[in-house]
Design an enzyme around this catalytic site. Sequence first.
Site, PDB file in Angstrom:
ATOM      1  N   CYS A   1     -26.067 -17.429  27.845  1.00 44.74           N
ATOM      2  CA  CYS A   1     -27.324 -17.547  27.099  1.00 44.74           C
ATOM      3  C   CYS A   1     -27.262 -18.718  26.117  1.00 44.74           C
ATOM      4  O   CYS A   1     -26.355 -18.792  25.289  1.00 44.74           O
ATOM      5  CB  CYS A   1     -27.619 -16.257  26.343  1.00 44.74           C
ATOM      6  SG  CYS A   1     -29.149 -16.341  25.379  1.00 44.74           S
TER       7      CYS A   1
ATOM      8  N   ASN B   1     -26.218 -21.232  40.768  1.00 42.51           N
ATOM      9  CA  ASN B   1     -27.484 -21.051  40.059  1.00 42.51           C
ATOM     10  C   ASN B   1     -27.889 -22.363  39.400  1.00 42.51           C
ATOM     11  O   ASN B   1     -27.047 -23.087  38.876  1.00 42.51           O
ATOM     12  CB  ASN B   1     -27.320 -19.943  39.014  1.00 42.51           C
ATOM     13  CG  ASN B   1     -28.532 -19.773  38.119  1.00 42.51           C
ATOM     14  OD1 ASN B   1     -28.401 -19.769  36.905  1.00 42.51           O
ATOM     15  ND2 ASN B   1     -29.709 -19.619  38.687  1.00 42.51           N
TER      16      ASN B   1
ATOM     17  N   GLY C   1     -34.020 -18.280  39.546  1.00 37.34           N
ATOM     18  CA  GLY C   1     -34.654 -17.824  38.318  1.00 37.34           C
ATOM     19  C   GLY C   1     -36.097 -18.261  38.248  1.00 37.34           C
ATOM     20  O   GLY C   1     -36.999 -17.629  38.791  1.00 37.34           O
TER      21      GLY C   1
ATOM     22  N   MET D   1     -33.672 -13.249  33.595  1.00 36.29           N
ATOM     23  CA  MET D   1     -34.403 -14.141  32.698  1.00 36.29           C
ATOM     24  C   MET D   1     -34.870 -13.404  31.450  1.00 36.29           C
ATOM     25  O   MET D   1     -35.749 -12.538  31.509  1.00 36.29           O
ATOM     26  CB  MET D   1     -35.581 -14.760  33.444  1.00 36.29           C
ATOM     27  CG  MET D   1     -35.156 -15.685  34.561  1.00 36.29           C
ATOM     28  SD  MET D   1     -36.518 -16.195  35.633  1.00 36.29           S
ATOM     29  CE  MET D   1     -36.644 -14.757  36.728  1.00 36.29           C
TER      30      MET D   1
END
Length: 311
Positions: A102, A203, A227, A8
């Site tokens: 990202c 995820n 996360g 993160m």
Amino acid sequence: MRVVLAPMEGVLDHLMRNLLTQAGNYDLCVTEFVRVVDTVLSDRAFFRYCPELQDAAAYGCTTKAGTPVRVQLLGQHPEYMAANAAKVIELGSSGVDINFGCPAKAVNKNRGGAILLKDPENLYQIVKAVKEAVPSDTIVSAKIRLGYEDKSLAIENAQAVEAAGANQLTVHARTKLEGYRPPAHWQWIAKINKAISIPVIANGDIWSSDDAIKCREVSGCSDIMVGRGALTIPNLGKVIKQESEIMTWQNVRSLLKAYTEFETRGDKSAYFPNRIKQWLKYIKNHYPEAGVLFGEIRTLKTVEDIRNALS
């Protein structure tokens, strides 16, 4: 099943890695991305993102809890990504992870992160160059989203990563444009999982043990990455593995105090007030007491005042 702690950006520095791997017993954690442009970064630059490398020769690149740490690289040029990958392996990283996920505008504007999902060939060339630059037994992994604007290239991108020689693929089950808005499309991870033969790590939107069970069922993946859920419930890794109950608020508060001691030493102290408030915003999603504490420290600006409030 492996439970991996997500990289993160702006959150998971080495201090937070130490705390969460001790509390959550994670099997692997990945660093915040290291930006690669057109040069080979210095040892000092890599040590700043991954201080665990400094002790790698003696103890391996791990957190204090013994969790392996893998350096993540972000960039668009295969030759420079390869050269930096070779360097981090020489320094002792437990593999190399490549960031193709990202969503930050500033990163995408400079052709880094999720913008590369528009170009499967570029993904292939980057992974191939990295894989060829490191020893054959090195784990090279990549993290992708389902796409940039849409999911039309999701399968092709995953196949490009596999064809280039990657050993593992983590899939965040949203596109760049979907950001972090629910729901996460775990059924798309299932499509990818069926289309490639390398291990896929699922995820997205795993906030609880029940979420982990459902994600594994829908995606068909054995391994998962957590996360924001790990920030909300600090021992989430243990909870998912059925090694522990959800930690009490008293234990969470003790962890916050430990974080205070870590973060207020050295050059991290200037960022501490914002970091502790950021973390409390997540914790209060599960612990009502954290909302009360956040209200008490919301306007505080000094380390000393916040430490007093925590005590």
